[in-house]
Design a protein around this motif. Structure first.
Motif, short mmCIF file in Angstrom:
data_model
loop_
_atom_site.label_atom_id
_atom_site.label_comp_id
_atom_site.label_asym_id
_atom_site.label_seq_id
_atom_site.Cartn_x
_atom_site.Cartn_y
_atom_site.Cartn_z
N UNK A 80 0.83 -1.21 0.00
CA UNK A 80 0.00 0.00 0.00
C UNK A 80 0.86 1.25 0.00
N UNK A 81 0.28 2.32 -0.54
CA UNK A 81 0.84 3.67 -0.44
C UNK A 81 -0.30 4.60 -0.05
N UNK A 82 -0.09 5.32 1.03
CA UNK A 82 -1.07 6.30 1.51
C UNK A 82 -0.43 7.68 1.44
N UNK A 83 -1.19 8.65 0.97
CA UNK A 83 -0.73 10.04 0.99
C UNK A 83 -1.55 10.81 2.00
N UNK A 84 -0.91 11.25 3.06
CA UNK A 84 -1.54 12.11 4.05
C UNK A 84 -1.28 13.54 3.61
N UNK A 85 -2.10 14.02 2.70
CA UNK A 85 -1.86 15.29 2.04
C UNK A 85 -1.59 15.05 0.57
N UNK A 86 -2.07 15.93 -0.26
CA UNK A 86 -1.99 15.72 -1.71
C UNK A 86 -0.76 16.38 -2.31
N UNK A 87 0.06 15.64 -3.07
CA UNK A 87 1.15 16.28 -3.82
C UNK A 87 0.58 17.30 -4.80
N UNK A 88 1.41 18.21 -5.25
CA UNK A 88 0.94 19.29 -6.11
C UNK A 88 0.90 18.91 -7.58
N UNK A 89 1.33 17.71 -7.91
CA UNK A 89 1.42 17.31 -9.32
C UNK A 89 0.94 15.88 -9.51
N UNK A 90 0.10 15.63 -10.51
CA UNK A 90 -0.28 14.25 -10.80
C UNK A 90 0.89 13.41 -11.26
N UNK A 91 1.91 14.04 -11.84
CA UNK A 91 3.10 13.30 -12.25
C UNK A 91 3.84 12.80 -11.02
N UNK A 92 4.01 13.68 -10.02
CA UNK A 92 4.65 13.26 -8.77
C UNK A 92 3.82 12.18 -8.08
N UNK A 93 2.51 12.35 -8.10
CA UNK A 93 1.65 11.38 -7.43
C UNK A 93 1.76 10.01 -8.09
N UNK A 94 1.71 9.97 -9.41
CA UNK A 94 1.83 8.70 -10.13
C UNK A 94 3.16 8.03 -9.82
N UNK A 95 4.22 8.82 -9.77
CA UNK A 95 5.55 8.26 -9.50
C UNK A 95 5.60 7.64 -8.11
N UNK A 96 5.02 8.33 -7.12
CA UNK A 96 5.10 7.83 -5.74
C UNK A 96 4.20 6.61 -5.53
N UNK A 97 3.00 6.62 -6.07
CA UNK A 97 2.13 5.45 -5.88
C UNK A 97 2.67 4.25 -6.64
N UNK A 98 3.51 4.50 -7.63
CA UNK A 98 4.11 3.42 -8.39
C UNK A 98 5.07 2.55 -7.61
N UNK A 99 5.40 2.97 -6.37
CA UNK A 99 6.22 2.11 -5.51
C UNK A 99 5.47 0.83 -5.14
#
Length: 743
Positions: free
Chosen positions: A346-365
């Protein structure tokens, strides 16, 4: 890593081969050799491991055709397999070692381990192993190294640039640029050190293949990276391979909870129900440390991983997560590119990154080697303020850049960052980023001893910087829409990455229905509220003057004498945390309406004062390092929030049964001090602070320790110079007490 063939490879290049030509048997032999290396890499003894079509196409281009290729494929697709297989095949054919430009130490550690599985000897040169550099260079020269991983920051180090880099450029058999989106200031993780690669590419001998890889690039970033690497899709020498970005294992969800307490309580109640182990991302270091402390107190096995985490502790935390000894790492973006745990659940974000590109990269872990992984976004009200703060760190305006170039030119010699910083209006990290960009542009040069101006003409590309700012704003809006959309979330992200095959996933909460309840147990909610509303954090005083002040005509240097220092103080909270930060930001944000301090805030400050008095070193608890009880209050006059600060000081004086002795204020002739680096801040404040009429007399009549009250501490220099002024008038210890600090 999956190696089942995917669909036909979309690429922009012919399929001919210099080495295999039209000889099917030669091409077949090369393919068989490539699959054999892959089998060793993934530990497959069955002989069934096979490269994906695009993996094979990239390897063929690199090994047989000696071309340049840009590979944009989803996380977990197997980009590292391409360069490790290509390395083995090239080394068998007598080529020199592969040089991989890799952005993070975590990625380097993973890559070295992966290379070893395939019998590939890998070493690294980075900032943490400088004592090994000479040995590594000797091993490379002796042909004992197949892969050399180099951090991009080394490319801008004068010794490395002038001595090591030419050797590598002359001998390398393959150059790999991993996480190549970092080369683009249109990407989500622009790193100016990567732009030095243009020089490296220009110095490569003819026929040396180049591979650039990334999973997080939309069409704009792809084009920008391709242009800078000289691998544009319109070039006859180029190969661009871009695949679909769906991640079939990921189940995307968004949970909108009322406040930070509900989010912490939800984590406490649901963390152990999530599959396997995972990552909880936060937007700030303060939030990561806050969440880690809370979850640990609740009995969860978690560890913090941030930019403030020592390297040895980072390695230990990574190992603990890899071995499932912790349920989660609570991390900032410091844990990002390159961390590879195939069974991350799982990957949880407590707060939203400012970029969908950054978000996609991080959830891709998550979900690389498991059938299903949960991805949850828990947005918060503090997100936008944090976005604005990081946006303020963008490339400086032209006037500041020109002034920096003038200072360097006038010096006539290299200037170190500490020497340059007091003479410009930029903080250290932002100044260094700007200089790296100017270095690549040829306007400055980093040398032994610091930075110097080259005298070369330089043009400020205002149109480009404005365009980048607009794109960042558009990305922020996309993240707002992602959190509220009713359409497929994976499709939404893929469209943001310009994936032409984007389609509904059938798995996310919008496609398949919510899988998580938003309710929390009342006891957990009360515990979270208690943690978040617990007031008080230490406020460390300034003890050393900034470097370079004498050059500006201010004879202050070295340690601030003890008799001129403030004591360690207290703040109610941090603006960047998810507890008091959310309460304080509306009071202290630029343009906020001034008014008396709210009662709940004043009550919390009084609680901080009481806890301070009773705590270790406090005036009630006693002990060898105990403070004497304050005898009075002095406020720092605020131009932006006079009513807030006055009512705060009056409230503290009343609660502590102390007199309000007076005010430290800015002289009427003083200009408004700008938020800048430490040197400039001291220069602006020195001589501009004065005691209001009657304050000095009141201090003399009431000798002893004083509470120095202000609304906000960013650099700490206003408090430091105000304390120095009070000490000069005979005050005893000066104890700063503020509502908030920045970090």
């Amino acid at each position: 890593m999956q190696h089942t063939p995917a669909g036909a490879p979309p690429h922009s290049a012919p399929t001919g081969s210099a080495e295999t030509g039209s000889d099917p048997s030669a091409r077949s032999a090369l393919r068989a050799a490539a699959d054999s290396v892959l089998a060793r890499l993934v530990g497959d003894s069955t002989g069934r491991a096979a490269l994906r079509p695009d993996q094979w196409r990239a390897i063929e281009a690199l090994v047989a055709e000696r071309r340049r290729a840009l590979v944009v494929q989803r996380t977990g697709w197997g980009k590292s397999a391409v360069y490790f297989v290509a390395t083995a095949l090239l080394r068998e054919r007598g080529s020199g070692p592969t040089v991989i430009i890799s952005p993070l130490l975590a990625l380097m550690r993973n890559q070295i381990e992966a290379a070893a599985r395939a019998g590939i000897r890998a070493r690294t040169i980075n900032s943490s192993n400088s004592e090994e550099w000479e040995g590594v260079r000797a091993e490379v020269a002796a042909g004992q190294v197949d892969v050399l991983l180099v951090s991009p920051e080394r490319l801008n180090n004068p010794e490395f640039r002038d001595t090591v880099l030419p050797e590598l450029a002359a001998s390398t058999g393959l150059l790999v640029v991993d996480e190549a989106h970092c080369i683009s200031d249109w990407g989500h993780d622009f790193r100016p050190d990567y732009r030095r690669l243009r020089t490296v590419l220009a110095e490569l001998p003819a026929g040396v293949p180049v591979l650039a890889t990334t999973a997080t690039a939309n069409s704009r970033v792809t084009a920008d990276v391709a242009e800078q690497l000289g691998t544009g899709a319109d070039s006859a020498e180029a190969l661009v391979l871009r695949g679909p970005l769906d991640r079939e294992s990921l189940r995307l969800s968004v949970l909108r909870l009322p406040d930070a307490a509900h989010r912490l309580a939800w984590l406490d109640g649901n963390l152990e129900r999530l599959p396997g182990s995972g990552i909880i991302y936060t937007l700030t270091v303060a939030a990561a440390e806050e969440v880690t402390a809370y979850l640990t107190a609740c009995g969860h096995r978690v560890a913090a991983y941030t930019g403030r985490t020592e390297n040895a502790d980072r390695v230990a935390a990574e190992d603990d997560l890899l071995a499932n000894r912790v349920k989660a790492l609570v991390a900032t973006s410091a844990l990002g590119m390159g961390f590879d745990k195939p069974d991350l659940g799982f990957v949880i974000h407590l707060g939203s990154p400012s970029s969908p590109i950054a978000y996609y990269q991080q959830v891709g872990r998550a979900g690389r080697g498991v059938d299903q992984a949960e991805v949850l976004l828990l947005p918060g009200p503090e997100d936008e303020a944090i976005w604005r703060y990081f946006a303020s760190l963008a490339f400086p305006p032209e006037s500041q850049v020109r002034h920096t170039l003038q200072v360097l030119a006038a010096a006539g010699r290299p200037m170190s960052l500490p020497a340059l910083e007091p003479q410009v209006e930029l903080r250290r990290s932002r100044l260094e980023m700007m200089l790296k960009v100017l270095d690549v542009d040829g306007a400055v040069r980093r040398e032994r001893g610091g930075w110097s101006a080259t005298g070369e003409p330089w043009v400020y590309d205002a149109e480009r910087y404005a365009w980048v700012a607009r794109q960042r704003s558009a990305e922020q809006q996309a993240m707002r829409e992602y959190a509220t959309t009713t359409v497929c979330r994976m499709e939404f992200l893929r469209r943001q990455l310009d994936d032409p095959e984007a389609a509904p996933c059938g798995r996310c909460d919008n496609c398949a229905g919510a899988r998580f309840e938003t309710g929390v147990a009342q006891a957990a909610l009360e515990a979270a509220r208690g943690e978040l509303t617990r007031p008080g954090i230490p406020l460390e005083p300034r003890r050393m003057w900034p470097t370079g002040l004498p050059a500006l005509g201010l004879e202050l240097k070295g340690r601030i004498p003890p008799g001129e220092q403030a004591e360690a103080g207290r703040a109610l909270g941090r603006l960047s945390d998810i507890g008091w930060g959310n309460r304080l930001r509306p009071l202290l944000s630029p343009g906020a309406q001034d008014g008396p301090v709210p009662k709940d805030v004043l009550d919390a400050v009084v609680a901080v004062l009481a806890d301070w008095a009773r705590g270790p070193g406090g005036w009630v608890a006693g002990g060898p390092d105990a403070l004497d009880r304050p005898v009075g209050v002095v406020r720092v006059a605020s131009r932006a929030r006079p009513s807030l600060v006055t009512s705060l000081a009056e409230g503290i004086a009343t609660a502590g049964r102390m007199p309000l002795l007076g005010t430290v204020r800015h002289a009427e002739s003083a200009s408004r001090a700008q938020r800048s680096n430490s040197g400039r801040r001291v220069l602006e404040l020195h001589g501009s602070l004065e005691l209001a009429p009657g304050t000095a007399e009141a201090i003399k009549q009431t000798p002893g320790p004083l509470l120095l009250v202000d609304d906000f501490a960013e650099s700490g220099w206003t408090l430091a110079l105000a304390a120095r002024l009070l000490r000069a008038e005979g005050a005893g210890q000066v104890l700063p007490l503020v509502l908030a600090v920045q970090g």
